[in-house]
Design an enzyme around this catalytic site. Structure first.
Site, short mmCIF file in Angstrom:
data_model
loop_
_atom_site.label_atom_id
_atom_site.label_comp_id
_atom_site.label_asym_id
_atom_site.label_seq_id
_atom_site.Cartn_x
_atom_site.Cartn_y
_atom_site.Cartn_z
N CYS A 272 0.83 -1.42 0.17
CA CYS A 272 0.10 0.13 -0.04
C CYS A 272 1.03 1.15 -0.15
CB CYS A 272 -0.95 -0.07 1.06
SG CYS A 272 -0.11 0.08 2.77
N ARG B 72 -3.40 -0.61 5.52
CA ARG B 72 -3.94 -1.47 4.73
C ARG B 72 -3.08 -2.94 4.56
NH1 ARG B 72 -5.15 2.25 -0.44
NH2 ARG B 72 -3.07 3.22 0.70
N ASP C 231 -8.10 4.02 1.30
CA ASP C 231 -7.23 4.42 2.15
C ASP C 231 -8.04 5.00 3.20
OD1 ASP C 231 -5.35 5.39 3.90
OD2 ASP C 231 -4.29 6.46 2.55
P1 4NP Z 1 -1.54 2.80 4.15
O1 4NP Z 1 -2.41 4.32 4.62
O2 4NP Z 1 -1.27 3.20 2.67
O3 4NP Z 1 -3.01 1.92 4.19
O4 4NP Z 1 -0.86 2.37 5.05
C1 4NP Z 1 -1.56 5.17 4.73
C2 4NP Z 1 -0.89 5.40 5.82
C3 4NP Z 1 -0.27 6.76 6.11
C4 4NP Z 1 -0.51 7.96 5.29
C5 4NP Z 1 -1.15 7.52 4.10
C6 4NP Z 1 -1.91 6.44 3.87
N1 4NP Z 1 0.35 9.12 5.31
O5 4NP Z 1 -0.02 9.98 4.35
O6 4NP Z 1 0.89 9.28 6.11
#
Ligand code: 4NP
Length: 151
Positions: A9, A15, A122
């Site tokens: 991800c 995720r 997300d």
């Molecule tokens: P992930 O979610 O891609 O599912 O781990 C996110 C975690 C952190 C961030 C964005 C999406 N961020 O912008 O820090």
């Protein structure tokens, strides 16, 4: 030789840690499951508290995981690379050294909705409901992945 599967991800804290934990719980130890993020900002961190909480509610402990950034050598290490959304797909494909490695990369929800190219949303900026929704989608997709891998 074990079959190796990588979940990808953006941050590797919401995720893909869930996808990693869920798929591992459905497979024997003959399979190696890992996860990574296209971005490196959260490298070394535990999964998001909300991912840990929803996993725990469903009977999985993902608190031993630590975030890391996707790297080009992952194309060689892993047999299957499942990405959570279309942006992850573009970013990973852009790093692929050749056409053969590109074919390892798949959108995870295409396992249950073939060719729809749906994103796992997300959940980072939302509430715990979003994490439960993500968990349920990933649980279904991982059932299908595990079924195919065991054939
Ligand atoms: P992930 O979610 O891609 O599912 O781990 C996110 C975690 C952190 C961030 C964005 C999406 N961020 O912008 O820090």
């Amino acid at each position: 030789m074990s079959v190796k599967i990588l979940m990808v991800c953006l941050g590797n804290i919401c995720r893909s840690p869930l996808a990693e934990g869920i798929l591992r719980s459905k497979l024997s130890e003959k399979f190696i499951v890992d996860s990574a993020g296209t971005g490196g900002w959260h490298a070394g961190e535990l999964p998001d508290k909300r991912s840990i909480a929803i996993a725990r509610l469903k009977g999985l402990d993902i608190s031993n995981q630590r975030a890391r950034q996707f790297k080009v050598s992952d194309f060689t290490t892993f047999d299957h690379i499942f990405v959570m959304d279309n942006t992850n797909y573009k970013e990973v494909i852009a790093l692929a050294p050749n056409e053969a490695t590109k074919s390892k990369v798949k959108l995870i929800l295409n396992e249950i909705f073939p060719n729809d190219n749906n994103d796992v949303p997300d959940p980072y900026y939302g509430g715990i409901d979003g994490f439960e929704n993500v968990y349920n989608m990933l649980d279904q997709a991982c059932d299908e992945i595990a079924r195919k891998l065991k054939k």
